[in-house]
Design a protein around this motif. Structure first.
Motif, PDB file in Angstrom:
ATOM      1  N   PRO A 187       0.828  -1.197   0.000  1.00  0.00           N
ATOM      2  CA  PRO A 187       0.000   0.000   0.000  1.00  0.00           C
ATOM      3  C   PRO A 187       0.873   1.261   0.000  1.00  0.00           C
ATOM      4  O   PRO A 187       1.949   1.281   0.610  1.00  0.00           O
ATOM      5  N   ALA A 188       0.370   2.295  -0.697  1.00  0.00           N
ATOM      6  CA  ALA A 188       1.123   3.546  -0.821  1.00  0.00           C
ATOM      7  C   ALA A 188       0.411   4.677  -0.093  1.00  0.00           C
ATOM      8  O   ALA A 188      -0.803   4.645   0.106  1.00  0.00           O
ATOM      9  N   ALA A 189       1.186   5.684   0.241  1.00  0.00           N
ATOM     10  CA  ALA A 189       0.661   6.842   0.956  1.00  0.00           C
ATOM     11  C   ALA A 189      -0.336   7.642   0.116  1.00  0.00           C
ATOM     12  O   ALA A 189      -1.083   8.449   0.650  1.00  0.00           O
ATOM     13  N   MET A 235       2.932   9.010   7.000  1.00  0.00           N
ATOM     14  CA  MET A 235       3.421   8.957   5.611  1.00  0.00           C
ATOM     15  C   MET A 235       2.436   9.688   4.696  1.00  0.00           C
ATOM     16  O   MET A 235       2.847  10.490   3.848  1.00  0.00           O
ATOM     17  N   ARG A 236       1.153   9.410   4.870  1.00  0.00           N
ATOM     18  CA  ARG A 236       0.118  10.072   4.044  1.00  0.00           C
ATOM     19  C   ARG A 236       0.150  11.579   4.226  1.00  0.00           C
ATOM     20  O   ARG A 236       0.048  12.336   3.261  1.00  0.00           O
ATOM     21  N   GLU A 237       0.287  12.023   5.473  1.00  0.00           N
ATOM     22  CA  GLU A 237       0.346  13.469   5.756  1.00  0.00           C
ATOM     23  C   GLU A 237       1.504  14.121   5.006  1.00  0.00           C
ATOM     24  O   GLU A 237       1.350  15.200   4.430  1.00  0.00           O
ATOM     25  N   ARG A 238       2.653  13.465   5.003  1.00  0.00           N
ATOM     26  CA  ARG A 238       3.839  14.049   4.354  1.00  0.00           C
ATOM     27  C   ARG A 238       3.682  14.093   2.840  1.00  0.00           C
ATOM     28  O   ARG A 238       4.131  15.045   2.199  1.00  0.00           O
ATOM     29  N   ASP A 250       6.091   8.177  14.343  1.00  0.00           N
ATOM     30  CA  ASP A 250       6.387   9.048  13.203  1.00  0.00           C
ATOM     31  C   ASP A 250       6.429   8.260  11.897  1.00  0.00           C
ATOM     32  O   ASP A 250       6.304   8.833  10.821  1.00  0.00           O
ATOM     33  N   ASP A 251       6.644   6.951  11.986  1.00  0.00           N
ATOM     34  CA  ASP A 251       6.736   6.110  10.798  1.00  0.00           C
ATOM     35  C   ASP A 251       5.404   5.437  10.442  1.00  0.00           C
ATOM     36  O   ASP A 251       5.352   4.554   9.598  1.00  0.00           O
ATOM     37  N   ALA A 266       6.381   6.816  -5.671  1.00  0.00           N
ATOM     38  CA  ALA A 266       5.498   6.143  -4.717  1.00  0.00           C
ATOM     39  C   ALA A 266       6.215   6.039  -3.375  1.00  0.00           C
ATOM     40  O   ALA A 266       7.436   5.888  -3.322  1.00  0.00           O
ATOM     41  N   TYR A 267       5.437   6.142  -2.299  1.00  0.00           N
ATOM     42  CA  TYR A 267       5.958   5.973  -0.943  1.00  0.00           C
ATOM     43  C   TYR A 267       5.139   4.862  -0.306  1.00  0.00           C
ATOM     44  O   TYR A 267       3.953   5.034  -0.026  1.00  0.00           O
TER      45      TYR A 267
END
Length: 187
Positions: A22-24, A90-93, A84-85, A103-104
């Protein structure tokens, strides 16, 4: 914080281990989703490590500068111990535009990090497309700034990407990346 050096089992020419994560951005990405790119930079990274944080701007630069390169960040860290991880963070960033990789991805099971032999954040693997596969071309650090506060003098991954995309030999010696150890989930 434990400082470690990258030491993967993958060697030059090895095929990239498959993944589907899944990606952010709300999507799910598999290795095959990047088949249109000539090169793939898989970076095991996270949100909290100062070594990983120091490379975000350069990874954004690589992602935005080379149309034939996919930059895929994969965060394998234990989010319970390191909030934080979390996937939420991740989505917020990504939504805030801080992270602009192709992709993250979130590797919650940590299986993908284990398959790649990733040990630190950041741990970058540069692959070259070979037909339907991606083969490891360069496993090395992103630049020569080995301290989060240092300014890089040589952007080694950028040089490697440019050579790879031009069909040339990579002119940079491989130097292990270093950063925070991956935060493995305790069994």
């Amino acid at each position: 914080m434990v400082l470690v050096e990258s030491d993967s089992e993958l060697t030059r020419g090895d095929e990239a281990p498959a993944f589907e994560l899944p990606a952010a951005d709300g999507e799910t990405y598999a290795l095959a989703d990047f088949a249109d790119y000539e090169a793939l930079l898989v970076v095991f990274t996270c949100n909290h490590c100062p070594y990983a944080e120091a490379k975000v701007d350069e990874l954004n630069h690589l992602s935005e500068s080379y149309d034939d390169l996919a930059v895929v960040g994969i965060n394998p860290n234990d989010a319970e111990e390191y909030p934080d991880d979390s996937f939420e963070r991740m989505r917020e960033r990504v939504e805030a535009g801080e992270i602009r990789y192709t992709a993250y991805l979130r590797d919650e099971s940590q299986d993908v990090a284990r398959e790649y032999g990733a040990v630190c954040t950041p741990d970058p693997f540069l692959f070259e497309r070979d037909g339907d596969a991606f083969r490891l071309a360069f496993h090395s650090r992103i630049d020569d700034a080995m301290n989060p506060d240092a300014e890089p003098e040589r952007y080694e991954m950028r040089e490697a990407v440019e050579a790879l995309l031009a069909g040339e030999e990579i002119p940079v010696e491989e130097t292990p990346s270093q950063g925070c150890s991956i935060k493995w989930i305790e069994d």
